[in-house]
Design an enzyme around this catalytic site. Sequence first.
Site, PDB file in Angstrom:
ATOM      1  N   SER A   1       0.851  -1.184  -0.056  1.00 15.34           N
ATOM      2  CA  SER A   1       0.054   0.103  -0.248  1.00 15.34           C
ATOM      3  C   SER A   1       0.899   1.369   0.028  1.00 15.34           C
ATOM      4  CB  SER A   1      -0.737   0.025   1.053  1.00 15.34           C
ATOM      5  OG  SER A   1      -0.327  -0.099   2.570  1.00 15.34           O
TER       6      SER A   1
ATOM      7  N   LYS B   1       3.318   2.022   2.522  1.00 18.05           N
ATOM      8  CA  LYS B   1       3.522   2.617   3.885  1.00 18.05           C
ATOM      9  C   LYS B   1       5.047   3.109   3.976  1.00 18.05           C
ATOM     10  CE  LYS B   1       2.466  -1.406   5.548  1.00 18.05           C
ATOM     11  NZ  LYS B   1       2.310  -1.991   4.571  1.00 18.05           N
TER      12      LYS B   1
ATOM     13  N   GLU C   1       7.951  -1.214   9.861  1.00 17.52           N
ATOM     14  CA  GLU C   1       7.530  -2.625  10.331  1.00 17.52           C
ATOM     15  C   GLU C   1       7.172  -2.647  11.816  1.00 17.52           C
ATOM     16  OE1 GLU C   1       6.631  -4.400   7.972  1.00 17.52           O
ATOM     17  OE2 GLU C   1       7.899  -3.588   6.293  1.00 17.52           O
TER      18      GLU C   1
ATOM     19  N   GLN D   1       4.537  -3.643  13.620  1.00 22.43           N
ATOM     20  CA  GLN D   1       3.988  -4.756  13.779  1.00 22.43           C
ATOM     21  C   GLN D   1       4.820  -5.901  14.244  1.00 22.43           C
ATOM     22  OE1 GLN D   1       4.281  -3.922  10.594  1.00 22.43           O
ATOM     23  NE2 GLN D   1       5.130  -5.590   9.651  1.00 22.43           N
TER      24      GLN D   1
ATOM     25  N   LEU E   1       7.788 -13.463   6.607  1.00 21.39           N
ATOM     26  CA  LEU E   1       8.362 -12.622   5.896  1.00 21.39           C
ATOM     27  C   LEU E   1       8.134 -13.188   4.613  1.00 21.39           C
ATOM     28  CD1 LEU E   1      11.626 -11.788   7.899  1.00 21.39           C
ATOM     29  CD2 LEU E   1       9.181 -10.441   7.833  1.00 21.39           C
TER      30      LEU E   1
ATOM     31  N   CYS F   1      -9.282  -6.651  -1.710  1.00 17.54           N
ATOM     32  CA  CYS F   1     -10.289  -5.718  -0.979  1.00 17.54           C
ATOM     33  C   CYS F   1     -10.982  -6.637  -0.088  1.00 17.54           C
ATOM     34  CB  CYS F   1     -11.058  -5.213  -2.182  1.00 17.54           C
ATOM     35  SG  CYS F   1     -12.212  -6.468  -3.033  1.00 17.54           S
TER      36      CYS F   1
END
EC number: 2.7.1.21
Length: 190
Positions: free
Chosen positions: A27, A29, A96, A98, A174, A184
């Site tokens: 996306s 980021k 990263e 998360q 990973l 979606c």
Amino acid sequence: MLYNEEVFKRKSEIGGSIEVICGSMFSGKTEELIRRINRARIAKLHVEIFSPVADTRYDKSALVSHNLNSIPSKAVDNAASILPLADDIQVVGIDEAQFFDDELPAVCTALANNGVRVIVAGLDMDFKGRPFGSMPQIMSIAESVTKLHAVCVKCGSAAMYSYRLVPDESKILLGEKESYEPRCRNCFKS
């Protein structure tokens, strides 16, 4: 770089804050994090980017986006390792997020309370569509949250999910396009 009065003055001028950049894989980021850090550098602010040692996909000394844009970064073992490395820094980027331990929200809060602008980028959901790591806590304490969307590979709609293509139930796997694709809501469910 030594901590000095000029850095302290600039920290006081800009004030501390927490910004979150989140979304699915692919996306943008990391690309957005790099853009914001580069703007801070243009403003002649002292910046540093941190990423987890566990993320071995690209480069240990640079943050690299899927578009192969890069910027120097430091890989750290855990969230608490960031604090002593950010002593004279005005803007801290964390990629990263998360993958960091549960101490990351407290570290972000401590930095922001000390006048640091903290920019955190990470997946907000895991491959099952559930909140990922400490991202929900960081999003709740942030002054701003930017949610980015990829393009669904099935229908072209805005994608907010990271669909795992390989049969592996591990929470952390990973991978890149061989392991994940953006989808979606409707295509993720089907």
